[in-house]
Scaffold this motif. Structure first.
Motif, PDB file in Angstrom:
ATOM      1  N   SER A 105       0.610  -1.258   0.193  1.00  0.00           N
ATOM      2  CA  SER A 105      -0.138   0.147  -0.084  1.00  0.00           C
ATOM      3  C   SER A 105       1.136   1.265   0.093  1.00  0.00           C
ATOM      4  CB  SER A 105      -0.619   0.249   1.137  1.00  0.00           C
ATOM      5  OG  SER A 105      -0.074  -0.014   2.252  1.00  0.00           O
ATOM      6  N   SER A 106       1.906   1.196  -0.482  1.00  0.00           N
ATOM      7  CA  SER A 106       2.657   2.169  -0.007  1.00  0.00           C
ATOM      8  C   SER A 106       3.409   3.063  -1.130  1.00  0.00           C
ATOM      9  CB  SER A 106       4.167   1.614   0.509  1.00  0.00           C
ATOM     10  OG  SER A 106       4.834   1.370  -1.087  1.00  0.00           O
ATOM     11  N   GLY A 107       2.877   2.191  -2.518  1.00  0.00           N
ATOM     12  CA  GLY A 107       2.495   2.909  -3.716  1.00  0.00           C
ATOM     13  C   GLY A 107       3.944   3.383  -4.347  1.00  0.00           C
ATOM     14  N   THR A 108       4.260   2.032  -4.177  1.00  0.00           N
ATOM     15  CA  THR A 108       5.238   2.114  -5.208  1.00  0.00           C
ATOM     16  C   THR A 108       5.512   1.496  -6.386  1.00  0.00           C
ATOM     17  OG1 THR A 108       5.433  -0.750  -4.047  1.00  0.00           O
ATOM     18  CG2 THR A 108       7.017   0.399  -2.844  1.00  0.00           C
ATOM     19  N   SER A 109       6.731   1.991  -6.957  1.00  0.00           N
ATOM     20  CA  SER A 109       6.009   1.723  -9.070  1.00  0.00           C
ATOM     21  C   SER A 109       6.248   0.048  -8.735  1.00  0.00           C
ATOM     22  CB  SER A 109       7.780   2.122  -9.361  1.00  0.00           C
ATOM     23  OG  SER A 109       8.892   2.018  -9.302  1.00  0.00           O
ATOM     24  N   THR A 475      10.660   4.631   3.502  1.00  0.00           N
ATOM     25  CA  THR A 475       9.350   4.592   3.743  1.00  0.00           C
ATOM     26  C   THR A 475       9.642   3.333   4.118  1.00  0.00           C
ATOM     27  OG1 THR A 475       8.809   3.433   1.175  1.00  0.00           O
ATOM     28  CG2 THR A 475       8.960   5.532   1.550  1.00  0.00           C
ATOM     29  N   GLY A 476       8.128   3.253   5.959  1.00  0.00           N
ATOM     30  CA  GLY A 476       7.654   2.338   5.858  1.00  0.00           C
ATOM     31  C   GLY A 476       6.429   2.227   5.751  1.00  0.00           C
ATOM     32  N   THR A 477       5.446   1.155   6.114  1.00  0.00           N
ATOM     33  CA  THR A 477       4.380   1.300   5.252  1.00  0.00           C
ATOM     34  C   THR A 477       3.515   0.022   6.311  1.00  0.00           C
ATOM     35  OG1 THR A 477       3.839   2.052   3.454  1.00  0.00           O
ATOM     36  CG2 THR A 477       1.811   1.036   4.114  1.00  0.00           C
ATOM     37  N   LEU A 478       2.755  -0.482   6.865  1.00  0.00           N
ATOM     38  CA  LEU A 478       1.832  -1.497   7.269  1.00  0.00           C
ATOM     39  C   LEU A 478       0.652  -1.287   7.691  1.00  0.00           C
ATOM     40  CD1 LEU A 478       4.371  -3.557   9.837  1.00  0.00           C
ATOM     41  CD2 LEU A 478       4.472  -4.507   7.669  1.00  0.00           C
ATOM     42  N   THR A 479      -0.461  -2.243   7.575  1.00  0.00           N
ATOM     43  CA  THR A 479      -1.567  -1.721   8.041  1.00  0.00           C
ATOM     44  C   THR A 479      -1.572  -0.865   9.455  1.00  0.00           C
ATOM     45  OG1 THR A 479      -2.760  -3.708   6.474  1.00  0.00           O
ATOM     46  CG2 THR A 479      -3.888  -2.402   7.680  1.00  0.00           C
ATOM     47  N   SER A 506      -6.068   4.951   9.397  1.00  0.00           N
ATOM     48  CA  SER A 506      -6.685   4.191   8.743  1.00  0.00           C
ATOM     49  C   SER A 506      -6.668   4.437   6.775  1.00  0.00           C
ATOM     50  CB  SER A 506      -8.067   4.910   9.246  1.00  0.00           C
ATOM     51  OG  SER A 506      -8.641   6.278   8.955  1.00  0.00           O
ATOM     52  N   ASP A 507      -6.319   5.112   6.609  1.00  0.00           N
ATOM     53  CA  ASP A 507      -5.548   6.045   5.482  1.00  0.00           C
ATOM     54  C   ASP A 507      -4.654   5.848   4.945  1.00  0.00           C
ATOM     55  OD1 ASP A 507      -6.014   6.252   2.742  1.00  0.00           O
ATOM     56  OD2 ASP A 507      -7.719   8.079   2.902  1.00  0.00           O
ATOM     57  N   PRO A 508      -3.303   4.508   4.731  1.00  0.00           N
ATOM     58  CA  PRO A 508      -2.360   5.014   3.891  1.00  0.00           C
ATOM     59  C   PRO A 508      -2.033   6.083   3.408  1.00  0.00           C
ATOM     60  CG  PRO A 508      -3.337   2.902   2.864  1.00  0.00           C
ATOM     61  CD  PRO A 508      -4.588   3.359   4.095  1.00  0.00           C
ATOM     62  N   TRP A 509      -2.871   6.155   2.618  1.00  0.00           N
ATOM     63  CA  TRP A 509      -2.297   7.324   0.632  1.00  0.00           C
ATOM     64  C   TRP A 509      -2.733   8.618   1.605  1.00  0.00           C
ATOM     65  CZ3 TRP A 509      -0.380   4.237  -2.872  1.00  0.00           C
ATOM     66  CH2 TRP A 509      -0.419   3.619  -3.050  1.00  0.00           C
ATOM     67  N   SER A 513       0.407  10.691   3.075  1.00  0.00           N
ATOM     68  CA  SER A 513       0.573  12.251   1.591  1.00  0.00           C
ATOM     69  C   SER A 513       1.086  13.911   3.407  1.00  0.00           C
ATOM     70  CB  SER A 513      -1.069  12.824   1.005  1.00  0.00           C
ATOM     71  OG  SER A 513      -1.238  14.245   0.651  1.00  0.00           O
ATOM     72  N   ALA A 514       0.017  13.100   4.354  1.00  0.00           N
ATOM     73  CA  ALA A 514       0.557  14.095   5.220  1.00  0.00           C
ATOM     74  C   ALA A 514       1.912  13.956   5.879  1.00  0.00           C
ATOM     75  CB  ALA A 514       0.086  13.263   6.381  1.00  0.00           C
TER      76      ALA A 514
END
Length: 528
Positions: A105-109, A475-479, A506-509, A513-514
């Motif tokens: 969910s991190s938006g990687t290419s 970057t780092g992303t988990l639910t 609650s909203d990874p995107w 962005s924040a």
């Protein structure tokens, strides 16, 4: 862009006059790179609508080149242009990307991209290390000024119910700002910063991982011995990386010299211990952690991102090795597990690029397979048991040598996929500052491997409307977890390390962005 070049030339000259003849020579050497950066960032600049953002995107990058060039040459393993040799070699080799930023969910290419573009300049990462040499830099930002800039952004509801932050002046190691900076939260993929620092401390930037083929002379058994290199590849375009094809070519030639055309083939994975399966279970973001694998055990032709993996990477690698030997007229038995004895004769070896390049690739692409390999290698190098628990303890022990704040830290893996991992913003910024310390040039890849906003890795598609080329961050992303840690060159030319960790998002995107807005604001700050 001609106007950009004209506008920044006085800044180059002023920086050169302030720092002295050495910097003047370095600034002259850097001008061709400035021109290339200007051409590379033209599409991004065209999309920028706010004048202030445009000024720091184009101007700070150029000023950073001038300010850093002399310092970097003295401070670390750099070439004459100030760019890390490993980074240049990686770009030239056009290596494949790998890994993914956790839960996808991190938006990687797309993982099918050929390779990340080289950073606009590794030198600009260290723009502030002069610490105001020659009086050319203003003082570091004040905590009150940073609070005024960052706190409204950190209160964004998109960042969940728990968030911590720290900002450090890399030149001095002084923490300038902190909110809950000593509170340990789930770090997600920013864990890789700690893994990188620990591996480099344990093994050094020039260490290589070697895969070999060994012959048991008394039994005629050929053993493919895994050295823990996850970048070993069977692809034909393997320039710059260890090639299974090269190993097979050289092994076949050595066997023919011994008049051997048929052998019993086996494979040795005993470098590592314990379970190969990560605690999260079977997951497309990570292969079973084996001392022997080829192309990260992917079952498709993808170069990065999530992909189904084979269940037994070592057996898969051995079968591919057998097929390559057969192309040379060497027949083998169906391969099975074994262990090479001390009497085995090495017929051929292939080695990975230096650890510095592996670290950079791991950080740029958030490569989980490399991360877990480097955690195990840290255990091997320090005499710890090379399983998940032993690797975690080895990472902590190596970081302790760096005298960074480890209170509350827990390392259950090397990649950050385990939700039980815990790190603090204080620890992450301390590691980034330590990587910029002239006393620790071996840690420099921790900085140069960070993805570049708008250019490389997991930040390729981010920051296109601001701070492109200025923010460099992991970057780092988990639910429910979003984190960001890296460096910026602020408006006063200071290199600042930052870490932002959030939980219960609650909203990874929206959270992503924040965090990007917060890092952008830090880069735009002239708070000295």
């Amino acid at each position: 862009m001609t106007r950009v070049a004209s506008a920044v030339r006085p800044r180059l000259a002023q920086a050169a006059d302030a720092v002295g003849p050495r910097l003047a020579r370095a600034a002259t050497a850097a001008r061709p790179r400035v021109a290339r950066l200007a051409r590379a960032t033209k599409p991004q600049v065209a999309r920028i609508t706010r004048a202030k953002t445009w000024q720091y995107t184009a101007g700070a990058a150029t000023a950073g080149l001038a300010l850093a060039a002399g310092v970097v040459t003295a401070a670390g393993p750099w070439d004459s242009t100030g760019q890390r040799t490993a980074e240049r070699d990686r770009a030239a080799a056009q290596e494949r990307t790998g890994g993914a930023d956790h839960d996808g969910s991190s938006g990687t290419s797309s993982g099918t991209a050929a390779a990340p573009r080289p950073a606009p300049s590794a030198a600009s990462v260290l723009a502030g290390l002069g610490g105001g040499a020659g009086g050319s830099l203003k003082s570091a930002p004040t905590g009150r000024a940073l609070a005024g800039v960052l706190e409204p952004l950190l209160k964004d509801a998109a960042l969940g119910t728990r968030r911590t932050a720290a900002v450090v002046d890399v030149a001095t190691g002084t923490r300038l700002y902190g909110v809950g900076a000593d509170e340990a939260l789930t770090p997600a993929s920013t864990t890789k910063i700690a893994t990188a620092a620990a591996a480099l401390t344990a093994m050094g930037a020039d260490h290589r991982l070697t895969t070999r083929a060994a012959l048991e002379a008394d039994t005629g058994e050929l053993v493919l011995v895994g050295g823990g290199d996850p970048t070993l590849t069977a692809h034909e375009d393997a320039e710059g990386w260890a090639s299974l094809r090269t190993l097979a070519d050289e092994t076949a030639a050595a066997l023919k010299k011994r008049d051997l055309r048929e052998v019993t083939l086996s494979y040795d994975t005993t470098l590592y211990a314990g379970s190969e399966l990560h605690p999260i279970g079977v997951n497309d973001n990570l292969a079973p952690v084996s001392a022997l694998m080829v192309d990260e055990a992917r079952t498709d032709d993808s170069a990065g991102g999530p992909a189904p993996r084979v269940t037994d990477p070592a057996a898969d690698a051995a079968r591919k090795f057998a097929a390559l030997l057969e192309d040379h007229g060497i027949r083998t038995t169906s391969p099975g597990p074994s262990k090479a004895t001390g009497r085995a004769q090495s017929l051929a070896t292939v080695s990975s690029p230096p650890l510095s390049a592996l670290v950079e690739r791991m950080l740029t692409n958030s490569d989980n397979d490399i991360a877990e390999a480097l955690a195990r290698q840290t255990a091997v190098a320090t005499g710890a048991r090379a399983d998940f628990d032993g690797a975690g303890r080895a990472i902590a022990a190596q970081l302790d040598k760096l005298e960074v704040p480890l209170s509350g830290a827990e390392f259950l893996d090397g990649s950050g996929l385990d939700r039980g991992d815990r790190l603090t913003a204080d620890l992450l910024t301390a590691l980034l500052a330590k990587a910029g310390d002239p006393a620790h040039p071996e840690l420099r890849p921790v900085l140069t491997g960070l993805p570049v906003a708008g250019f490389t890795g997991t930040l390729t598609s981010r920051y296109t409307d601001g701070a492109a080329g200025i923010v460099r961050a992991k970057t780092g992303t988990l639910t429910g977890v979003n984190t960001l840690a890296g460096t910026v060159v602020d408006q006063d030319g200071r290199l600042l390390a930052f870490a932002f960790l959030t939980s219960d998002t609650s909203d990874p995107w929206a959270a992503q962005s924040a965090l990007d807005k917060t890092a952008t604001a830090l880069a735009a700050c002239g708070c000295g």
